[in-house]
Design a protein around this motif. Structure first.
Motif, PDB file in Angstrom:
ATOM      1  N   GLN A 184       0.825  -1.201   0.000  1.00  0.00           N
ATOM      2  CA  GLN A 184       0.000   0.000   0.000  1.00  0.00           C
ATOM      3  C   GLN A 184       0.861   1.254   0.000  1.00  0.00           C
ATOM      4  O   GLN A 184       0.544   2.240  -0.691  1.00  0.00           O
ATOM      5  CB  GLN A 184      -0.928   0.002   1.218  1.00  0.00           C
ATOM      6  CG  GLN A 184      -2.018  -1.044   1.168  1.00  0.00           C
ATOM      7  CD  GLN A 184      -2.929  -0.983   2.380  1.00  0.00           C
ATOM      8  OE1 GLN A 184      -2.773  -0.134   3.256  1.00  0.00           O
ATOM      9  NE2 GLN A 184      -3.872  -1.904   2.455  1.00  0.00           N
ATOM     10  N   TRP A 185       1.945   1.237   0.767  1.00  0.00           N
ATOM     11  CA  TRP A 185       2.839   2.403   0.772  1.00  0.00           C
ATOM     12  C   TRP A 185       3.404   2.632  -0.625  1.00  0.00           C
ATOM     13  O   TRP A 185       3.444   3.773  -1.102  1.00  0.00           O
ATOM     14  CB  TRP A 185       3.971   2.200   1.778  1.00  0.00           C
ATOM     15  CG  TRP A 185       4.912   3.368   1.793  1.00  0.00           C
ATOM     16  CD1 TRP A 185       4.773   4.519   2.512  1.00  0.00           C
ATOM     17  CD2 TRP A 185       6.117   3.521   1.024  1.00  0.00           C
ATOM     18  NE1 TRP A 185       5.815   5.377   2.235  1.00  0.00           N
ATOM     19  CE2 TRP A 185       6.653   4.793   1.328  1.00  0.00           C
ATOM     20  CE3 TRP A 185       6.787   2.710   0.113  1.00  0.00           C
ATOM     21  CZ2 TRP A 185       7.830   5.267   0.751  1.00  0.00           C
ATOM     22  CZ3 TRP A 185       7.963   3.175  -0.466  1.00  0.00           C
ATOM     23  CH2 TRP A 185       8.470   4.439  -0.147  1.00  0.00           C
ATOM     24  N   HIS A 186       3.820   1.561  -1.282  1.00  0.00           N
ATOM     25  CA  HIS A 186       4.407   1.741  -2.600  1.00  0.00           C
ATOM     26  C   HIS A 186       3.355   2.137  -3.624  1.00  0.00           C
ATOM     27  O   HIS A 186       3.627   2.960  -4.522  1.00  0.00           O
ATOM     28  CB  HIS A 186       5.144   0.485  -3.064  1.00  0.00           C
ATOM     29  CG  HIS A 186       6.282   0.806  -3.974  1.00  0.00           C
ATOM     30  ND1 HIS A 186       6.088   1.173  -5.281  1.00  0.00           N
ATOM     31  CD2 HIS A 186       7.611   0.870  -3.761  1.00  0.00           C
ATOM     32  CE1 HIS A 186       7.256   1.435  -5.839  1.00  0.00           C
ATOM     33  NE2 HIS A 186       8.191   1.267  -4.941  1.00  0.00           N
ATOM     34  N   ALA A 187       2.144   1.617  -3.491  1.00  0.00           N
ATOM     35  CA  ALA A 187       1.085   1.994  -4.425  1.00  0.00           C
ATOM     36  C   ALA A 187       0.756   3.479  -4.317  1.00  0.00           C
ATOM     37  O   ALA A 187       0.362   4.113  -5.306  1.00  0.00           O
ATOM     38  CB  ALA A 187      -0.167   1.156  -4.168  1.00  0.00           C
ATOM     39  N   ALA A 188       0.921   4.062  -3.121  1.00  0.00           N
ATOM     40  CA  ALA A 188       0.628   5.483  -2.939  1.00  0.00           C
ATOM     41  C   ALA A 188       1.535   6.353  -3.801  1.00  0.00           C
ATOM     42  O   ALA A 188       1.130   7.426  -4.262  1.00  0.00           O
ATOM     43  CB  ALA A 188       0.779   5.864  -1.465  1.00  0.00           C
ATOM     44  N   GLY A 189       2.772   5.905  -4.010  1.00  0.00           N
ATOM     45  CA  GLY A 189       3.705   6.681  -4.820  1.00  0.00           C
ATOM     46  C   GLY A 189       3.842   6.198  -6.242  1.00  0.00           C
ATOM     47  O   GLY A 189       4.255   6.962  -7.125  1.00  0.00           O
ATOM     48  N   GLY A 190       3.523   4.924  -6.466  1.00  0.00           N
ATOM     49  CA  GLY A 190       3.555   4.363  -7.811  1.00  0.00           C
ATOM     50  C   GLY A 190       4.893   4.551  -8.499  1.00  0.00           C
ATOM     51  O   GLY A 190       5.966   4.449  -7.875  1.00  0.00           O
ATOM     52  N   LEU A 191       4.850   4.850  -9.787  1.00  0.00           N
ATOM     53  CA  LEU A 191       6.084   4.981 -10.562  1.00  0.00           C
ATOM     54  C   LEU A 191       6.878   6.224 -10.201  1.00  0.00           C
ATOM     55  O   LEU A 191       8.048   6.331 -10.572  1.00  0.00           O
ATOM     56  CB  LEU A 191       5.763   4.978 -12.054  1.00  0.00           C
ATOM     57  CG  LEU A 191       5.342   3.626 -12.639  1.00  0.00           C
ATOM     58  CD1 LEU A 191       5.036   3.761 -14.126  1.00  0.00           C
ATOM     59  CD2 LEU A 191       6.418   2.565 -12.416  1.00  0.00           C
TER      60      LEU A 191
END
Length: 475
Positions: free
Chosen positions: A207-214
């Motif tokens: 979820q943390w990584h999805a918040a920032g994405g690419l």
């Protein structure tokens, strides 16, 4: 027994900071991983055929080096990347180099995945590059980044306090909004996740990584480790110690130039005239890492070619929620910050907003006079996530600006003789803003920004600043 425990921790994907390993004999022989935390519905975060969680990190000299981490299926044993200079046409890249790196397995409730690190060295300053990484079933898209200049150049940084809880449905909006602003690099002040019982740990990192994405793959990320990046382990005497979650060093390929024994959580990076020093206050507070970090901090401040200097760590020196300040950090680190002209100290942990300068002086004319030639840095505390703490009884008179029950993100614009700091809320309100102007004697003058700011946000009894319940709990 020590060898047995190290092996057991390795099987669980955990590691102890070197400074804590002397206490291994006190650990129970079979620490149990958390397997019963709630899972994301449908198990959407399992590793697959494509590389994901691609994260860019700056090198020690961001004009010459970067690094990337990425996750793949565990069967992808080769670590491969390609990098070249960006082209305007669909060929995408020129002078492409094939690179290899290293990998490690991280096991969690979602099963085993492989995390890879590749370092991009011998880069040219102020140059646009593209790179791609290899997953089990093919290559990622070509992803762009720009190296820093090897001379001073204007820089914009984003600073984010604790995301920690309910990242997917609450913190994401703040992170995503911040990342819409033009920026060069992102600084995270720790507690990116909770690493407790609320949600499976790998799902939380997803979820943390999805918040920032690419964006995380195209702008360098500078993370401080918070206490929630450490997993609790019970000791035989009933007390606890902490071990660094395996996701943190797997996800962040930070420069290998930190304090002795703390290679994953302390480091320094220079970005076109700005030195960013990242410290590990959890190891300092709980794991015997204060002395080695203090020595290292003095070294990287003494030999410092940068025009502006920022310290980044988790536990605040001056607290806006907890009853007491972090006195041992104040005793050991504050004199170094003042002696060596550190400009900003960026922190988290207290889940409130506060800005401090010349905080020992009473608010009013005496403090305002001292702000014309600051004796030390400006200290900031912020929070981007869901969890809030109530303000302590000192915040209103020790800080220059404070707030409760408010998610924020910060923009830091740095030019040769001026640093502008802005705090923004999710509704687009400018909550705080000031400038540091470099005087001829090298000290900073603090100038309050004349723009209109959002009204002060605090709780009144059980009522929060938005009119609903106050979310802040007492510390």
């Amino acid at each position: 027994m020590t060898r047995f425990l190290l092996a057991a921790l390795a099987v669980l994907g955990l590691s102890l900071p070197a400074l804590a390993q002397d206490n291994l004999a006190q650990l129970r022989p079979a620490p149990t991983p958390i397997t019963d935390a709630p899972r994301a519905p449908g198990a959407p975060f399992l590793p697959g055929g494509a590389a994901d969680r691609i994260t860019l990190a700056p090198g020690a000299d961001a004009s010459r080096a970067m690094a990337v981490s990425f996750r793949t299926h565990a069967d992808q044993t080769e670590t491969r990347a390609e990098i070249g200079r960006v082209l305007d046409g669909p060929t995408s890249a020129a002078d492409v180099r094939a690179l290899t790196g290293e990998s490690r397995i991280v096991a969690d409730a979602d099963g085993a995945a492989r995390y890879h690190h590749v370092r991009f060295d011998d880069l040219e300053p102020a140059t646009r590059y593209v790179y791609r990484v290899r997953g089990l079933e093919g290559w990622s898209p070509w992803l762009p980044f720009v190296t820093a200049s090897d001379a001073f150049a204007p820089t914009r940084l984003i600073y984010l306090g604790d995301a920690q809880n309910r990242i997917g449905d609450v913190a994401t909006r703040v992170i995503a909004e911040a990342l819409t602003r033009p920026h060069d690099m992102v600084l995270h002040a720790g507690d990116l996740v909770a690493s407790r019982l609320e949600i499976a740990h790998d799902d939380e990192w997803a979820q943390w990584h999805a918040a920032g994405g690419l964006n995380y793959a195209m702008r360098p990320q500078v993370p401080a480790a918070g206490n929630h990046e450490f997993v609790k382990i019970d000791l035989e005497d009933g007390s606890e110690t902490r071990v660094l979650t395996p996701h943190f060093p797997a996800l962040f390929p930070v420069p290998a130039n930190g304090a002795d024994g703390l290679p994953d959580t302390t480091f320094v990076t220079d970005y076109q005239g700005v030195r960013i020093i990242t410290l590990d206050t959890t190891s300092a507070v709980e794991l015997g890492g204060l002395e080695t970090q203090t020595r290292w901090l003095e070294e990287v401040l003494t030999d410092n070619p940068a025009r502006w200097t920022i310290a980044l760590f988790h536990h605040p020196v001056i607290t806006c929620a907890r009853p007491e300040n972090t006195e041992f950090l104040m005793e050991h680190w504050t004199p170094l910050f003042e002696a060596h002209g550190v400009d900003l100290v960026l922190q988290g942990h207290d889940h409130c907003y506060a800005r401090y300068s010349e905080w020992r002086l009473p608010a009013g004319p005496e403090r305002e006079a001292a702000q014309q030639a600051l004796a030390g840095p400006v200290y900031l505390v912020s929070v981007s996530g869901y969890k809030m703490y109530a303000l302590n009884d000192r915040a209103a008179h020790e800080s220059d600006r404070y707030g409760a029950d408010t998610q924020t993100f910060q923009l830091i614009d740095i030019s040769h003789d001026r640093l502008v700091f802005e705090t923004w809320t999710p509704t687009g309100g400018l909550y705080d803003a000031f400038a540091l102007e470099r005087r001829e004697d090298g000290r900073n003058r603090l100038v309050e920004d004349p723009r209109e700011r959002s009204p002060l946000r605090v709780c009144y009894g059980d009522t929060g600043p938005d009119g609903g319940p106050c979310h802040g709990s007492e510390k």
